[in-house]
Design a protein around this motif. Structure first.
Motif, PDB file in Angstrom:
ATOM      1  N   GLN A 175     -19.065 -63.522   7.743  1.00  0.00           N
ATOM      2  CA  GLN A 175     -19.374 -63.259   9.152  1.00  0.00           C
ATOM      3  C   GLN A 175     -18.514 -64.111  10.071  1.00  0.00           C
ATOM      4  O   GLN A 175     -18.174 -63.706  11.183  1.00  0.00           O
TER       5      GLN A 175
ATOM      6  N   GLN B 155     -24.431 -67.703   1.620  1.00  0.00           N
ATOM      7  CA  GLN B 155     -23.263 -68.399   2.180  1.00  0.00           C
ATOM      8  C   GLN B 155     -21.974 -67.675   1.802  1.00  0.00           C
ATOM      9  O   GLN B 155     -21.103 -67.448   2.659  1.00  0.00           O
TER      10      GLN B 155
ATOM     11  N   ARG C 160     -22.723 -65.330   5.230  1.00  0.00           N
ATOM     12  CA  ARG C 160     -22.425 -66.241   6.336  1.00  0.00           C
ATOM     13  C   ARG C 160     -20.935 -66.543   6.472  1.00  0.00           C
ATOM     14  O   ARG C 160     -20.388 -66.505   7.590  1.00  0.00           O
TER      15      ARG C 160
END
Length: 242
Positions: A235, A228, A232
């Motif tokens: 991103q 995370q 993530r």
């Protein structure tokens, strides 16, 4: 390290624009160091601070292209994006709107730095102004500021406003001292961290430990949480999902 590769969203690798990499040779060393640690996406964030780092954006962009060429020589899957570590001031919104400084990878995210002794009221006001202006501030290395180090409730207040929090890899692994390391652990356990950056400046003293930090977060938290912070969430900057 892992198939998708991790991100570094805070570093000083653009050559000859601030107190980071002095030349393209140092840039290449830093990029190689990052790549060996499993980094595949890097947002390069040279300083902008009045009366200290005021390199014109045109020069920053020109030097960034040299870094891109060096990255291409290292590997085709090493991707660079341009950002800025923007020291908070009263002209922030106008400077961003006039494109005098870079946002993070062309998104609405902005990496914002404060002075060590900035008062909570000033941090709150500057972040509120950024949010009202349509930007998404990421507070750089929040473990360094007195007003955030001493008050987790204040950090939570800032996140509830809509600001994002970034901590440094060195702080996570203990290179900035035991108390800073413990503070970062508290932040993570309270889910008050969104990003991690190496904040690397050179290949000898202020190096990148982003890969070490990633492994440490896996060990202390878990793999999903590490992904995370290191994959993530970064991103989302690239995808411009706000």
């Amino acid at each position: 390290m892992l198939e998708e590769g991790i991100f570094d969203i805070h570093c000083h690798i653009v050559p000859g624009v601030d107190d980071g990499a002095a030349d393209i040779e140092e840039t290449r060393k830093l990029l190689e160091m990052e790549y060996k640690q499993g980094v595949r996406n890097i947002i390069l964030t040279p300083h902008f601070r009045f009366q200290m780092f005021e390199t014109p954006l045109e020069k920053v962009q020109r030097q960034f292209r040299l870094a891109e060429e060096a990255a291409a020589d290292i590997s085709k899957d090493l991707h660079l994006y341009l950002g800025c570590e923007f020291h908070a001031n009263m002209e922030m919104l106008s400077m961003l709107r006039e494109k005098k400084v870079s946002t993070m990878a062309g998104s609405r995210y902005v990496l914002v730095e404060f002075s060590h002794n900035s008062e909570a009221s000033y941090i709150r006001e500057r972040l509120s102004a950024m949010l009202s202006g349509g930007y998404r501030p990421i507070v750089a290395h929040i473990e360094r500021y007195e007003s955030t180090r001493t008050d987790l409730d204040f950090v939570e207040e800032l996140t509830e406003m809509g600001a994002y929090m970034q901590i440094n890899a060195d702080s996570i692994v203990g290179k900035d001292g035991f108390f800073t390391k413990r503070y970062c652990q508290k932040l993570m356990k309270n889910d008050l961290v969104h990003f991690v950056g190496s904040d690397c400046h050179d290949s000898s003293k202020r190096i990148s430990r982003i890969g070490e930090a990633y492994s440490y977060v896996i060990k202390k938290m878990d793999t999903d949480y590490a992904k995370q912070l290191f994959i993530r969430n970064p991103q989302k900057i690239i995808d411009q999902k706000i």
